[in-house]
Design a protein around this motif. Structure first.
Motif, PDB file in Angstrom:
ATOM      1  N   TRP A 158      46.749  34.289  42.808  1.00 35.30           N
ATOM      2  CA  TRP A 158      47.757  33.271  42.478  1.00 35.30           C
ATOM      3  C   TRP A 158      48.457  33.618  41.176  1.00 35.30           C
ATOM      4  O   TRP A 158      49.685  33.567  41.083  1.00 35.30           O
ATOM      5  N   ALA A 164      48.352  38.622  53.548  1.00 36.42           N
ATOM      6  CA  ALA A 164      47.230  37.736  53.849  1.00 36.42           C
ATOM      7  C   ALA A 164      46.339  38.341  54.931  1.00 36.42           C
ATOM      8  O   ALA A 164      45.106  38.252  54.864  1.00 36.42           O
ATOM      9  N   TYR A 166      38.811  35.957  42.882  1.00 32.53           N
ATOM     10  CA  TYR A 166      39.844  36.776  43.523  1.00 32.53           C
ATOM     11  C   TYR A 166      41.081  35.934  43.825  1.00 32.53           C
ATOM     12  O   TYR A 166      42.211  36.337  43.552  1.00 32.53           O
ATOM     13  N   GLY A 167      40.859  34.746  44.376  1.00 31.28           N
ATOM     14  CA  GLY A 167      41.975  33.866  44.708  1.00 31.28           C
ATOM     15  C   GLY A 167      42.764  33.436  43.482  1.00 31.28           C
ATOM     16  O   GLY A 167      44.008  33.382  43.515  1.00 31.28           O
ATOM     17  N   LEU A 227      34.892  35.080  45.561  1.00 28.85           N
ATOM     18  CA  LEU A 227      36.092  34.729  46.326  1.00 28.85           C
ATOM     19  C   LEU A 227      37.040  33.865  45.504  1.00 28.85           C
ATOM     20  O   LEU A 227      38.257  34.056  45.531  1.00 28.85           O
ATOM     21  N   THR A 228      36.489  32.906  44.774  1.00 27.38           N
ATOM     22  CA  THR A 228      37.322  32.028  43.949  1.00 27.38           C
ATOM     23  C   THR A 228      38.034  32.815  42.857  1.00 27.38           C
ATOM     24  O   THR A 228      39.236  32.623  42.610  1.00 27.38           O
TER      25      THR A 228
END
Length: 282
Positions: free
Chosen positions: A227, A174, A222-223, A219-220
């Protein structure tokens, strides 16, 4: 979410990736659009870094190398979109990357490629050649756009390899992600400001909605992929991600009113097939 949701999550990430690239292509001043996206990246990285452990000293060289590669990638991507059609530039840039990663593994890291991966790289190369040659042999004035798209793919491959090694070297995954976004955001902003100076400010105001939305989508996406990688099969996820190539070709035609044509669609599908074969052959 359960593991059954992984394919849908990855496809959503592929859609978001294609859409944010289309938004950057649609901004009149694409360099300003890239700068605005990196405001989002830097802000996210700065806030995220406050709540996660530091990545550790061993990760610093990787972070610096990743920042340099990301800087080159984003500036070259903006150039490719300024010079060429979105439906052609995006598939070339995205499609070249997996093939380059495989070739780097074989030539630099001395990891011999199995026959299946060699065949997959050949299929990708065939699709890329098809994209480059749609409409006939490229004219001299088209070569800079094609070179920018291929160069973008090489840089994507570079930061993919660097970040893959950097995350493993970091004391905190992280923390590595937070500082990766913070450093690349600041580097790109600094570079664009150095080139454009005060003239950048009016351009930032003009395209702020689309570029900010693009940054949030990036960003979304990538996230979602991060996950998915924690619960799903990595080769399948990597292959599904690249459906963004065909999505981008459709966006170019249906939204940006670019000429798709059967040959460009077939070439994009060939690149996608080669990437899927490459990932599944691992």
């Amino acid at each position: 979410m359960s593991q059954d949701a992984v394919p849908f999550v990855v496809l959503a990430a592929a859609l978001l990736h294609a859409v944010w690239n289309a938004l950057v292509h649609g901004v009149r001043d694409r360099l300003a659009g890239v700068a605005l996206m990196n405001v989002v990246f830097a802000a996210f990285g700065a806030v995220f870094a406050l709540f996660v452990p530091l990545p550790g000293a061993r990760a610093v060289p990787y972070l610096l190398a990743s920042t340099a590669l990301q800087l080159g990638y984003q500036l070259l991507l903006a150039r490719a979109y300024r010079l060429g059609d979105f439906g052609q530039m995006y598939p070339i840039a995205r499609g070249a990357s997996p093939a380059v990663v495989a070739l780097l593994a074989a030539t630099v890291l001395h990891h011999p490629l199995p026959v299946g991966q060699v065949a997959a790289v050949a299929v990708i190369s065939l699709g890329l050649a098809g994209l480059a040659l749609v409409g006939g042999w490229p004219r001299r004035d088209q070569l800079p756009a094609l070179a920018a798209a291929l160069g973008t793919g090489v840089l994507i491959a570079g930061y993919t390899v660097v970040d893959g090694s950097g995350v493993r070297a970091a004391a905190s995954t992280a923390g590595y992600i937070a500082w990766m976004f913070l450093l690349q955001g600041l580097a790109v902003l600094g570079a664009v400001l150095a080139v454009r100076g005060r003239a950048l400010l009016p351009a930032l105001r003009e395209g702020r909605a689309a570029a900010t939305a693009g940054g949030l989508m990036s960003l979304t996406a990538y996230g979602l992929v991060v996950w998915a990688q924690t619960v799903g099969d990595l080769p399948t996820i990597a292959a599904l991600r690249e459906t963004s190539i065909v999505i981008a070709a459709l966006i170019g035609t249906l939204v940006l009113r670019e000429r798709l044509g059967a040959l460009r669609l077939a070439a994009s599908a060939t690149v996608l097939t080669g990437i899927a074969l490459l990932e599944l052959a691992h």
